[in-house]
Enzyme design. Sequence first.
Site, PDB file in Angstrom:
ATOM      1  N   ASP A   1       0.876  -1.160   0.000  1.00 41.40           N
ATOM      2  CA  ASP A   1       0.000   0.000   0.000  1.00 41.40           C
ATOM      3  C   ASP A   1       0.915   1.211   0.000  1.00 41.40           C
ATOM      4  O   ASP A   1       1.718   1.393   0.932  1.00 41.40           O
ATOM      5  CB  ASP A   1      -0.889  -0.014   1.244  1.00 41.40           C
ATOM      6  CG  ASP A   1      -1.874   1.152   1.280  1.00 41.40           C
ATOM      7  OD1 ASP A   1      -1.675   2.148   0.557  1.00 41.40           O
ATOM      8  OD2 ASP A   1      -2.840   1.078   2.060  1.00 41.40           O
TER       9      ASP A   1
ATOM     10  N   ASN B   1       2.818   2.518 -10.715  1.00 43.12           N
ATOM     11  CA  ASN B   1       1.530   2.551 -11.398  1.00 43.12           C
ATOM     12  C   ASN B   1       0.364   2.833 -10.462  1.00 43.12           C
ATOM     13  O   ASN B   1      -0.679   3.319 -10.896  1.00 43.12           O
ATOM     14  CB  ASN B   1       1.311   1.209 -12.108  1.00 43.12           C
ATOM     15  CG  ASN B   1      -0.103   1.055 -12.614  1.00 43.12           C
ATOM     16  OD1 ASN B   1      -0.519   1.728 -13.556  1.00 43.12           O
ATOM     17  ND2 ASN B   1      -0.873   0.174 -11.977  1.00 43.12           N
TER      18      ASN B   1
ATOM     19  N   LYS C   1      11.923   6.347  -3.460  1.00 45.68           N
ATOM     20  CA  LYS C   1      12.991   6.606  -2.487  1.00 45.68           C
ATOM     21  C   LYS C   1      13.464   5.312  -1.826  1.00 45.68           C
ATOM     22  O   LYS C   1      14.663   5.127  -1.580  1.00 45.68           O
ATOM     23  CB  LYS C   1      12.494   7.589  -1.430  1.00 45.68           C
ATOM     24  CG  LYS C   1      13.544   8.030  -0.423  1.00 45.68           C
ATOM     25  CD  LYS C   1      12.976   9.139   0.470  1.00 45.68           C
ATOM     26  CE  LYS C   1      14.033   9.645   1.452  1.00 45.68           C
ATOM     27  NZ  LYS C   1      14.358   8.663   2.487  1.00 45.68           N
TER      28      LYS C   1
ATOM     29  N   SER D   1       2.337   8.460 -15.744  1.00 43.72           N
ATOM     30  CA  SER D   1       1.684   9.756 -15.721  1.00 43.72           C
ATOM     31  C   SER D   1       0.395   9.632 -16.526  1.00 43.72           C
ATOM     32  O   SER D   1      -0.384   8.700 -16.314  1.00 43.72           O
ATOM     33  CB  SER D   1       2.610  10.830 -16.285  1.00 43.72           C
ATOM     34  OG  SER D   1       1.980  12.092 -16.296  1.00 43.72           O
TER      35      SER D   1
ATOM     36  N   TYR E   1      -6.640  15.683  -9.811  1.00 44.00           N
ATOM     37  CA  TYR E   1      -5.952  14.634 -10.572  1.00 44.00           C
ATOM     38  C   TYR E   1      -4.818  15.220 -11.402  1.00 44.00           C
ATOM     39  O   TYR E   1      -3.687  14.728 -11.372  1.00 44.00           O
ATOM     40  CB  TYR E   1      -6.939  13.911 -11.475  1.00 44.00           C
ATOM     41  CG  TYR E   1      -6.294  12.897 -12.381  1.00 44.00           C
ATOM     42  CD1 TYR E   1      -5.793  11.701 -11.875  1.00 44.00           C
ATOM     43  CD2 TYR E   1      -6.174  13.125 -13.755  1.00 44.00           C
ATOM     44  CE1 TYR E   1      -5.204  10.759 -12.697  1.00 44.00           C
ATOM     45  CE2 TYR E   1      -5.579  12.195 -14.586  1.00 44.00           C
ATOM     46  CZ  TYR E   1      -5.098  11.013 -14.052  1.00 44.00           C
ATOM     47  OH  TYR E   1      -4.496  10.088 -14.872  1.00 44.00           O
TER      48      TYR E   1
ATOM     49  N   LYS F   1      -0.647  14.642 -11.500  1.00 47.16           N
ATOM     50  CA  LYS F   1       0.089  14.156 -12.667  1.00 47.16           C
ATOM     51  C   LYS F   1       1.085  15.191 -13.176  1.00 47.16           C
ATOM     52  O   LYS F   1       2.168  14.830 -13.661  1.00 47.16           O
ATOM     53  CB  LYS F   1      -0.884  13.739 -13.784  1.00 47.16           C
ATOM     54  CG  LYS F   1      -1.698  12.490 -13.447  1.00 47.16           C
ATOM     55  CD  LYS F   1      -0.795  11.318 -13.069  1.00 47.16           C
ATOM     56  CE  LYS F   1      -1.578  10.048 -12.792  1.00 47.16           C
ATOM     57  NZ  LYS F   1      -0.707   8.913 -12.396  1.00 47.16           N
TER      58      LYS F   1
END
Length: 270
Positions: A54, A81, A114, A132, A146, A150
């Site tokens: 998660d 994703n 990271k 993206s 949204y 992006k």
Amino acid sequence: MRKTILITGASSGIGKATAIHFQKQGWNVIATMRSPEKETELNKLENIQLEKLDVLALESIETAINNGILKFGRIDALVNNAGYGAYGPLETFPRENIVRQFNTNVIGLMDVTKAIIPHFRENRSGVIVNISSIGGQMTFALGSLYHGTKFAVEGISESLHYEMAAIGVKVKIIEPGFIATDFGGRSFDFQAGDIEEYKPIINGLMKQWQNPNNTVSQPSLVAEVIYTAVTDGTNQLRYRAGEDANYLLDSRKKMSDTEFFQMMSNQLEK
């Protein structure tokens, strides 16, 4: 030696299609999702390891990466994703929904990235692929949340590619157009509200999205583009996916703000 890819949000849509595509190409796949116990397809394929991840839970990110390395020895590529879309008038969104949208699509992506960078740095190689959207270069009405996420993914990725180059790691951005996924279902948070002034633009956007003439690509097409981005060995940063992506992004580049906004507004009025 088989290469290994870790994919977030692999339970459906682009993530699942990408897992299947890489598995067919002979890769090991660490397919991560929030509820791996519910997966009934990927768990039947060889060289796919399901992991609970998660993006809002740091411990799950570290555990999934470590388990993947323990299973396959190393990770060669990451596909960020996991995410969803929040649409609607900004005025109608509770603050917790706003925070969740940015935490999932931006902070979660950065946390996963990271966490894997030290492994890539140690290997002096790796590919980071960030999903993206055409919505990272242009906008539709009602998408301030949204599109905000992006646009952030695009800026993060573009800047990150400089420092990643110093450790032998490539950064790629995938920009799909309309894709036949469950984006309008569980991966969609639409807040219409009941404010009268916004109803015409809400109805116009719904008609625009439901237009039968829209070009809609399959998730497998995006998976193929992702595979190209991971394996082509180039320093290319951006990859489009879908005919509509080419049309809309080319239009955005060629037109002035006024011209493009007018074109999009005309679509809302049809």
